[in-house]
Design an enzyme around this catalytic site. Structure first.
Site, mmCIF file in Angstrom:
data_model
loop_
_atom_site.group_PDB
_atom_site.id
_atom_site.type_symbol
_atom_site.label_atom_id
_atom_site.label_comp_id
_atom_site.label_asym_id
_atom_site.label_seq_id
_atom_site.Cartn_x
_atom_site.Cartn_y
_atom_site.Cartn_z
ATOM 1 N N LYS A 274 32.277 -15.102 0.073
ATOM 2 C CA LYS A 274 32.648 -16.448 -0.388
ATOM 3 C C LYS A 274 31.449 -17.030 -1.132
ATOM 4 O O LYS A 274 30.325 -17.027 -0.621
ATOM 5 C CB LYS A 274 33.034 -17.335 0.800
ATOM 6 C CG LYS A 274 33.315 -18.797 0.400
ATOM 7 C CD LYS A 274 33.822 -19.657 1.561
ATOM 8 C CE LYS A 274 33.907 -21.135 1.158
ATOM 9 N NZ LYS A 274 34.309 -22.021 2.273
ATOM 10 N N ASP A 279 29.841 -27.145 -1.123
ATOM 11 C CA ASP A 279 31.185 -27.584 -0.740
ATOM 12 C C ASP A 279 31.182 -29.062 -0.351
ATOM 13 O O ASP A 279 30.852 -29.416 0.777
ATOM 14 C CB ASP A 279 31.704 -26.728 0.429
ATOM 15 C CG ASP A 279 33.128 -27.124 0.849
ATOM 16 O OD1 ASP A 279 33.797 -27.834 0.070
ATOM 17 O OD2 ASP A 279 33.548 -26.708 1.939
ATOM 18 N N LYS A 286 34.226 -34.486 2.146
ATOM 19 C CA LYS A 286 33.733 -34.380 3.521
ATOM 20 C C LYS A 286 33.020 -35.663 3.925
ATOM 21 O O LYS A 286 32.474 -36.357 3.071
ATOM 22 C CB LYS A 286 32.728 -33.220 3.617
ATOM 23 C CG LYS A 286 33.352 -31.850 3.606
ATOM 24 C CD LYS A 286 32.302 -30.775 3.793
ATOM 25 C CE LYS A 286 32.900 -29.387 3.717
ATOM 26 N NZ LYS A 286 33.830 -29.068 4.824
ATOM 27 N N ASP A 297 27.556 -22.670 1.764
ATOM 28 C CA ASP A 297 28.920 -22.166 1.640
ATOM 29 C C ASP A 297 29.017 -20.935 0.730
ATOM 30 O O ASP A 297 30.103 -20.421 0.487
ATOM 31 C CB ASP A 297 29.854 -23.288 1.174
ATOM 32 C CG ASP A 297 31.190 -23.264 1.902
ATOM 33 O OD1 ASP A 297 31.282 -22.568 2.928
ATOM 34 O OD2 ASP A 297 32.132 -23.924 1.431
ATOM 35 N N ASP A 356 39.564 -29.248 0.609
ATOM 36 C CA ASP A 356 38.426 -28.752 1.384
ATOM 37 C C ASP A 356 38.693 -27.353 1.963
ATOM 38 O O ASP A 356 37.798 -26.718 2.498
ATOM 39 C CB ASP A 356 38.078 -29.744 2.501
ATOM 40 C CG ASP A 356 36.671 -29.537 3.047
ATOM 41 O OD1 ASP A 356 35.923 -28.740 2.442
ATOM 42 O OD2 ASP A 356 36.333 -30.172 4.068
ATOM 43 N N GLU A 358 39.017 -24.762 0.300
ATOM 44 C CA GLU A 358 38.877 -24.138 -1.026
ATOM 45 C C GLU A 358 38.483 -22.668 -0.959
ATOM 46 O O GLU A 358 38.797 -21.897 -1.860
ATOM 47 C CB GLU A 358 37.820 -24.909 -1.837
ATOM 48 C CG GLU A 358 36.355 -24.584 -1.516
ATOM 49 C CD GLU A 358 35.922 -24.882 -0.091
ATOM 50 O OE1 GLU A 358 36.536 -25.768 0.529
ATOM 51 O OE2 GLU A 358 34.994 -24.222 0.390
ATOM 52 N N ARG A 360 39.412 -20.102 0.869
ATOM 53 C CA ARG A 360 40.500 -19.120 0.882
ATOM 54 C C ARG A 360 41.172 -19.026 -0.483
ATOM 55 O O ARG A 360 41.687 -17.975 -0.861
ATOM 56 C CB ARG A 360 41.503 -19.467 1.997
ATOM 57 C CG ARG A 360 42.239 -20.762 1.804
ATOM 58 C CD ARG A 360 42.908 -21.241 3.097
ATOM 59 N NE ARG A 360 41.947 -21.884 3.995
ATOM 60 C CZ ARG A 360 42.232 -22.301 5.224
ATOM 61 N NH1 ARG A 360 43.449 -22.174 5.697
ATOM 62 N NH2 ARG A 360 41.312 -22.868 5.967
HETATM 63 N N1 BES Z 1 32.985 -24.608 4.179
HETATM 64 C C1 BES Z 1 33.944 -25.120 5.072
HETATM 65 C C2 BES Z 1 33.902 -24.477 6.442
HETATM 66 C C3 BES Z 1 32.659 -24.727 7.267
HETATM 67 C C4 BES Z 1 32.607 -25.783 8.157
HETATM 68 C C5 BES Z 1 31.590 -23.872 7.185
HETATM 69 C C6 BES Z 1 31.483 -25.994 8.925
HETATM 70 C C7 BES Z 1 30.467 -24.075 7.964
HETATM 71 C C8 BES Z 1 30.414 -25.140 8.832
HETATM 72 C C9 BES Z 1 35.363 -24.911 4.524
HETATM 73 O O1 BES Z 1 35.482 -24.900 3.152
HETATM 74 C C10 BES Z 1 36.191 -26.040 5.028
HETATM 75 O O2 BES Z 1 35.878 -27.133 4.709
HETATM 76 N N2 BES Z 1 37.204 -25.716 5.831
HETATM 77 C C11 BES Z 1 38.052 -26.693 6.415
HETATM 78 C C12 BES Z 1 39.460 -26.160 6.396
HETATM 79 C C13 BES Z 1 40.499 -27.152 6.789
HETATM 80 C C14 BES Z 1 40.588 -28.252 5.755
HETATM 81 C C15 BES Z 1 41.818 -26.439 6.950
HETATM 82 C C16 BES Z 1 37.591 -26.938 7.846
HETATM 83 O O3 BES Z 1 37.176 -26.005 8.515
HETATM 84 O O4 BES Z 1 37.624 -28.095 8.265
HETATM 85 ZN ZN ZN Z 2 35.681 -26.717 2.230
#
Ligand code: BES
Ligand code: ZN
Ligand code: MG
Length: 521
Positions: A274, A279, A286, A297, A356, A358, A360
């Site tokens: 990734k 992010d 966020k 990220d 968020d 993103e 995937r």
């Molecule tokens: N980059 C984040 C995941 C993440 C969170 C990595 C904390 C490291 C520490 C990812 O892009 C994300 O924001 N995922 C969301 C998905 C949700 C919106 C379904 C998440 O985990 O909240």
């Molecule tokens: Zn994200």
């Protein structure tokens, strides 16, 4: 970068010039509260007229794993100080004890010594080469710092030379080759850490692409192709470009290929990382606290680049490709918005319900591109879900597999690399949670439970039947606190597991049986 000089010595430990001499001892078996002396300890103790034993006793040192006693030698022996490090009971000893205790010791002498000597553990049943591997990597990784933005550090004492003292019976030229080989692991891990720790405005898609191109330039067996926005558009990478829409800087799709000379194998392993260089969450922005950590990220991409930086020296006998869709996820007037639908490289449509989620969406393109390139196995690394931290905490990566043969190989490699992974299920019943009313799939599930699994199930839609391993490294890729072998920040998670796997020439699946091969150096 790792600029540590390692040297082997077969002299008596008390005669080796160093600021600190480290000696390992085991704890006594059973209930006894005492440590077990060994040959190296006894030699040094004798030269110090029994003072080493006296200090250990006075501090009730029992040789418990990670405990340390140290003593100033007042010039009675060549080393200025002696540190005795406990390894715990021999009957319970695993290489990870050596990894952790060595890391702890190295951190304890941080900024205090330039040259040290480490006596290899006496009486451990592991082979010397394996002990050396662990010590060399632990020293380099525990000594790592990301110091480039500190301006007032000129006076600092930095550890730069380590003598490794081994028994007289050891074959030095064999062990010397082993050290050089082992250093590739730390070097690659440190590159990945540096990339993660770099500020996001510097570590851009172009920066990662340039690095990939430089790696290819310096290795005839590696080639690199970079696709810019227009080229990715022509290829049909709608997921990646949807996320990249907000950015005014160029997104880059990075493709690397290592083909060994005279390649005969049909294997083509794809490594996917990734590559979200920052992010923000996009339009679903966020919250502010810890947003700075989201420079991590692209940790998956960093690990893939770390592996490629040494792959020509590791010399797997099959093809390895790398795919990274690199872009930041930003908020702007041109951002992708909830309700948008994008089409991935394999033709599947994705409804964006939350910008968020993103990772995937970009990985949909990198995974399906790898499949189209004829990958016979895929391993991806992604800081994909916060839910992975909820499930397994900050140290353990969530692992998913659609093929148990590959899974057991990868688990053994992770075990012997000292990286912690735990497999979660690709639960078919949860697939319905990813359904979309308007497209083939939605980018967030309809339930917030099992978020790491539903994200993995989303990715599975883009690998077809190719044997595949997915690592959600949201926890272990970035340390919020210093621990083990790393300071705060990027850890380079995944690099050492992949390198072990690349060296696993046979079909060994027993933990601990994945041995390095050094015949190719
Ligand atoms: N980059 C984040 C995941 C993440 C969170 C990595 C904390 C490291 C520490 C990812 O892009 C994300 O924001 N995922 C969301 C998905 C949700 C919106 C379904 C998440 O985990 O909240
Ligand atoms: Zn994200
Ligand atoms: Mg090349």
């Amino acid at each position: 970068m790792a600029n540590m000089k390692f040297e082997l010595s077969q002299k008596a430990p008390q005669q080796i010039s160093s600021e600190v001499l480290a000696i390992y001892v085991f704890q006594a078996e059973g209930q006894k509260a005492e440590f077990v002396s060994n040959e190296f300890f006894a030699q040094v103790d004798k030269a110090l007229n029994g003072q080493l034993t006296a200090v250990c006793n006075s501090e009730s040192f029992q040789g418990k794993s990670g405990s340390v006693v140290s003593l100033f030698s007042f010039e009675k022996i060549v080393p200025t100080k002696v540190a005795v490090i406990g390894l715990g009971k021999k009957s319970e000893f695993v290489l990870d004890d050596l990894r952790q205790t060595t890391g702890k010791f190295i951190k304890s002498i941080n900024k205090k010594a330039r040259a040290i000597c480490i006596s290899l553990p006496c009486g451990a049943d592991e082979e010397t080469a394996d002990l050396l591997d662990v010590i060399v990597q632990s020293v380099e990784l525990a000594n790592y710092e990301f110091g480039k933005y500190h301006t007032q550090r000129d006076e600092q004492i930095k550890l730069s030379s380590v003598v490794l003292q081994v028994n007289k019976t050891e074959n030095l030229s064999f062990l010397n080759k082993h050290i050089v080989h082992s250093q590739l692991y730390s070097q690659a891990t440190i590159l990945a850490r540096d990339l993660v720790n770099e500020q996001p405005t510097v570590a851009t898609p172009t920066y990662l692409a340039n690095l990939a191109q430089n790696i290819a330039k310096s290795n005839p067996e590696i080639t690199c192709k970079i696709f810019n926005r227009a080229q990715a558009e022509k290829l049909g990478m709608g997921g990646f470009l949807g996320i990249a829409r907000a950015a005014t800087i160029e997104p880059k799709f990075i493709f690397l290929e290592f083909k060994p000379k005279g390649n005969k194998s049909k294997r083509k392993l794809a490594l996917i990382g990734k590559g979200i260089t920052f992010d923000s969450g996009g339009i679903n922005v966020k919250p502010g606290d810890h947003m700075q950590d989201m420079k991590m990220d692209m940790a998956g991409a960093a690990s893939v680049l770390g592996v490629f930086s040494v792959i020509a020296k590791i010399k797997p006998d099959f093809t390895v490709i790398g795919c990274i869709a690199a872009t930041p996820n930003l908020v702007s007037a041109t951002s992708i918005v909830p309700g948008d639908v994008v089409k991935a490289y394999n033709g599947k449509t994705i409804e964006i319900l939350n910008t968020d989620a993103e990772g995937r969406v970009t990985m949909a393109d990198s995974l399906s591109y790898a499949v189209a390139q004829g990958a016979t196995e895929i391993i991806d690394f992604a800081t994909l879900t916060g839910a992975a931290l909820v499930a397994l905490g900050s140290d353990v990566a969530a692992m998913f597999a659609n093929n148990q043969d590959l899974a057991s190989k990868v688990k053994s490699a992770a075990f012997s690399a000292g990286e912690k992974v735990w497999e979660l299920p690709l639960e078919r019943d949860y697939k319905k949670l990813n359904k979309s009313d308007v497209a083939d799939i939605a980018n967030i599930p309809s339930s917030r439970y099992g978020g790491t699994i539903t994200a993995a199930l989303f990715l599975q839609e883009f690998v077809g039947n190719t044997p595949w391993i997915h690592f959600d490294i949201a926890g272990p890729a970035f340390a919020e606190k210093p621990s083990g072998l790393h300071p705060k920040g990027g850890t380079g998670f995944g690099v050492r597991t992949v390198l072990k796997l690349l060296e696993n020439k046979g079909d060994l699946t027993d933990p601990g049986q994945v041995r390095m091969s050094i015949q190719n150096i």
